[in-house]
Write a protein that holds these residues in place. Structure first.
Motif, short mmCIF file in Angstrom:
data_model
loop_
_atom_site.label_atom_id
_atom_site.label_comp_id
_atom_site.label_asym_id
_atom_site.label_seq_id
_atom_site.Cartn_x
_atom_site.Cartn_y
_atom_site.Cartn_z
N LEU A 295 0.83 -1.20 0.00
CA LEU A 295 0.00 0.00 0.00
C LEU A 295 0.87 1.26 0.00
O LEU A 295 0.65 2.18 -0.80
N VAL A 296 1.86 1.30 0.89
CA VAL A 296 2.73 2.47 0.97
C VAL A 296 3.60 2.58 -0.29
O VAL A 296 3.83 3.68 -0.80
N THR A 297 4.07 1.45 -0.81
CA THR A 297 4.84 1.47 -2.05
C THR A 297 4.01 2.04 -3.19
O THR A 297 4.49 2.87 -3.98
N GLY A 298 2.77 1.59 -3.30
CA GLY A 298 1.89 2.10 -4.35
C GLY A 298 1.65 3.59 -4.22
O GLY A 298 1.66 4.32 -5.22
N CYS A 299 1.44 4.06 -3.00
CA CYS A 299 1.23 5.50 -2.77
C CYS A 299 2.48 6.29 -3.16
O CYS A 299 2.39 7.37 -3.76
N LEU A 300 3.63 5.75 -2.81
CA LEU A 300 4.88 6.42 -3.15
C LEU A 300 5.05 6.51 -4.67
O LEU A 300 5.47 7.55 -5.21
N LEU A 301 4.70 5.43 -5.37
CA LEU A 301 4.81 5.43 -6.83
C LEU A 301 3.80 6.39 -7.47
O LEU A 301 4.10 7.02 -8.49
N LEU A 302 2.61 6.50 -6.89
CA LEU A 302 1.61 7.42 -7.43
C LEU A 302 2.11 8.86 -7.40
O LEU A 302 1.81 9.65 -8.31
N ILE A 303 2.87 9.21 -6.38
CA ILE A 303 3.44 10.56 -6.31
C ILE A 303 4.60 10.70 -7.28
O ILE A 303 4.63 11.61 -8.13
N CYS A 304 5.56 9.81 -7.17
CA CYS A 304 6.84 10.00 -7.88
C CYS A 304 6.73 9.73 -9.38
O CYS A 304 7.30 10.47 -10.19
N LEU A 305 6.00 8.70 -9.79
CA LEU A 305 5.84 8.44 -11.22
C LEU A 305 5.03 9.55 -11.89
O LEU A 305 5.33 9.95 -13.02
N GLN A 306 4.01 10.06 -11.19
CA GLN A 306 3.24 11.17 -11.76
C GLN A 306 4.11 12.40 -11.91
O GLN A 306 4.01 13.12 -12.90
N ALA A 307 4.98 12.65 -10.92
CA ALA A 307 5.90 13.80 -11.02
C ALA A 307 6.86 13.61 -12.19
O ALA A 307 7.14 14.56 -12.94
N ILE A 308 7.36 12.39 -12.38
CA ILE A 308 8.28 12.12 -13.50
C ILE A 308 7.58 12.36 -14.83
O ILE A 308 8.14 12.98 -15.74
N ILE A 309 6.34 11.89 -14.96
CA ILE A 309 5.60 12.08 -16.21
C ILE A 309 5.37 13.56 -16.48
O ILE A 309 5.59 14.05 -17.60
N ASN A 310 4.93 14.31 -15.46
CA ASN A 310 4.67 15.74 -15.65
C ASN A 310 5.94 16.48 -16.05
O ASN A 310 5.94 17.25 -17.03
N VAL A 311 7.02 16.26 -15.32
CA VAL A 311 8.28 16.95 -15.63
C VAL A 311 8.78 16.54 -17.01
O VAL A 311 9.27 17.37 -17.79
N GLY A 312 8.64 15.26 -17.35
CA GLY A 312 9.07 14.79 -18.66
C GLY A 312 8.28 15.43 -19.79
O GLY A 312 8.84 15.79 -20.83
N VAL A 313 6.98 15.60 -19.60
CA VAL A 313 6.14 16.23 -20.62
C VAL A 313 6.49 17.70 -20.78
O VAL A 313 6.67 18.21 -21.89
N VAL A 314 6.60 18.41 -19.66
CA VAL A 314 6.83 19.86 -19.69
C VAL A 314 8.20 20.18 -20.29
O VAL A 314 8.37 21.21 -20.95
N THR A 315 9.18 19.31 -20.09
CA THR A 315 10.53 19.56 -20.62
C THR A 315 10.74 18.95 -22.00
O THR A 315 11.84 19.04 -22.56
N GLY A 316 9.73 18.29 -22.56
CA GLY A 316 9.83 17.76 -23.91
C GLY A 316 10.48 16.39 -24.00
O GLY A 316 10.77 15.93 -25.10
N VAL A 317 10.68 15.73 -22.87
CA VAL A 317 11.26 14.38 -22.90
C VAL A 317 10.20 13.36 -23.28
O VAL A 317 10.50 12.35 -23.94
N LEU A 318 8.95 13.60 -22.87
CA LEU A 318 7.84 12.70 -23.16
C LEU A 318 6.80 13.42 -24.00
O LEU A 318 6.69 14.65 -23.94
N PRO A 319 6.00 12.68 -24.78
CA PRO A 319 4.93 13.31 -25.56
C PRO A 319 3.94 14.04 -24.65
O PRO A 319 3.73 13.65 -23.50
N THR A 320 3.33 15.09 -25.19
CA THR A 320 2.42 15.92 -24.41
C THR A 320 1.27 15.09 -23.86
O THR A 320 0.59 14.38 -24.59
N LYS A 321 1.06 15.22 -22.55
CA LYS A 321 -0.01 14.50 -21.85
C LYS A 321 -0.42 15.33 -20.64
O LYS A 321 0.42 15.72 -19.85
N GLY A 322 -1.70 15.60 -20.52
CA GLY A 322 -2.19 16.38 -19.39
C GLY A 322 -2.13 15.59 -18.10
O GLY A 322 -2.89 14.62 -17.94
N MET A 323 -1.24 15.96 -17.19
CA MET A 323 -1.16 15.30 -15.89
C MET A 323 -0.60 16.29 -14.88
O MET A 323 0.38 16.98 -15.13
#
Length: 369
Positions: A295-323
């Motif tokens: 449960l705690v691992t999943g919660c930790l991943l929900l924060i950190c993976l979402q942050a990685i996706i957002n930062v990756g999108v905003v900096t052009g590393v990942l395709p544009t995705k609203g998150m």
């Protein structure tokens, strides 16, 4: 957990400050979104306090009810005139401006139910049916309903978090790897069959050539980082949010941080999320059982993976995705989810004893002595 809480507070206060600047050009005025965000922070704090006092093992009895409720809500979102249609997607339930993005809470419901299931069958996780087919079906039904909104990014996040938890619970690699390849293939087909998503992906491959079309938002985001440079233009001095950068107060708020506060602050934001991840990993050593560990691992991943996706999108590393960027972006639903997750962290800080790994090590030393 105190470290995680302090980092979360720092990110939240930064978000409030940048939100005020990012929404200055809106016709409602900067105080409109700031007031809404403050209300969201206050409500999230109440959620955090309530969850921190709950008995998580007792709450496990209702895991399937919780999962069932959110699956029903995800179905309701897809029904015309019931789910709220905005920006080419149907992701919300509510009336008027009072809407909630169900998929935000469904992510946590999936983690809760999956953790309960894997802990319940932990001695049989190596089996194909109980240890792979059933849990993947649970993950898949959540992801499929979210993908139908359509929300490809959140669906991918749900699949990623679910498969990581499945691996940590002890599922066999020979089952997980084909599942990962199958999911990647299905997402590829889904993107190719969706003209809007396919057009956005192809545009992403040539940002400069499509800056007046499919990559306009990304191009303006990169321009914000370029304008900010190392030291930043100064708080309140950014120009990209003045009707140049779409969604500057939500999905693209990291670009506003880069323009106004510069490179060091953007690296500081990344560092805070890294600290949250490391502190969470260290805290997991004290987990008393598999359910709470997952449960705690999943919660930790929900924060950190979402942050990685957002930062990756905003900096052009990942395709544009609203998150949303956790704790920083404007939005009630994500703030409330963060409040629930912080409540779980504080709950485990209060209830978990001394480090389980250290305790077992001492016991072995005593036996050998």
């Amino acid at each position: 957990m105190a470290v995680i809480f302090i980092c979360a507070l720092g990110l939240t206060f930064l978000g409030l400050t940048i939100l005020f600047s990012a929404s200055v050009a809106f016709k409602q005025g900067p105080y409109f979104y700031l007031t809404k965000q403050l209300v969201g922070v206050g409500t999230a704090a109440v959620f955090c306090l309530v969850v921190s006092r709950l008995d998580l093992d007792y709450l496990r009895r209702y895991a399937w009810i919780i999962a069932g409720v959110f699956l029903v809500l995800l179905v309701l979102v897809l029904i015309p005139h019931v789910g709220v249609w905005r920006g080419g997607a149907r992701r919300w339930l509510g009336i008027g401006s009072a809407v909630v993005q169900v998929s935000e809470f469904a992510k946590l419901a999936m983690v809760f139910a999956l953790s309960h299931y894997l802990a319940l069958h932990q001695t049989r996780i190596g089996e194909f049916k109980l240890g792979f087919v059933y849990p993947v079906a649970l993950i898949g039904v959540f992801a499929l309903l979210v993908q139908q909104e359509p929300d490809f990014g959140t669906a991918a996040l749900i699949m990623a978090v679910g498969l990581v938890l499945l691996f940590l619970a002890g599922a066999r690699w020979r089952y997980i790897m084909p599942a990962i390849l199958a999911v990647a293939g299905l997402f590829t087909v889904a993107v190719m069959l969706n003209p809007n998503r396919l057009r956005r992906f192809l545009a992403f491959l040539d940002v400069e050539g499509n800056k007046q079309g499919g990559t306009y938002q990304l191009y303006q985001s990169l321009a914000a980082f370029a304008a900010g440079g190392v030291d930043g233009a100064g708080l309140g001095q950014g120009r990209q949010q003045l009707n140049f950068l779409p969604e500057a107060h939500t999905d693209m708020i990291f670009a506003v941080v880069g323009e106004e506060l510069g490179l060091w602050f953007t690296l500081g934001v990344v560092a805070l999320f890294l600290i949250i991840f490391v502190a969470g990993l260290l805290h997991l050593r004290r987990a008393p059982n598999l359910f709470q560990y997952l449960l705690v691992t999943g919660c930790l991943l929900l924060i950190c993976l979402q942050a990685i996706i957002n930062v990756g999108v905003v900096t052009g590393v990942l395709p544009t995705k609203g998150m949303s960027l956790p704790f920083i972006s404007a939005g009630l639903s994500n703030l409330l989810l963060m409040g629930l997750i912080l409540g779980i962290f504080l709950n485990t800080q209060r209830t978990w004893g001394r480090a389980a790994l250290n305790s077992r090590a001492r016991t072995m030393q005593e036996v050998l002595a």
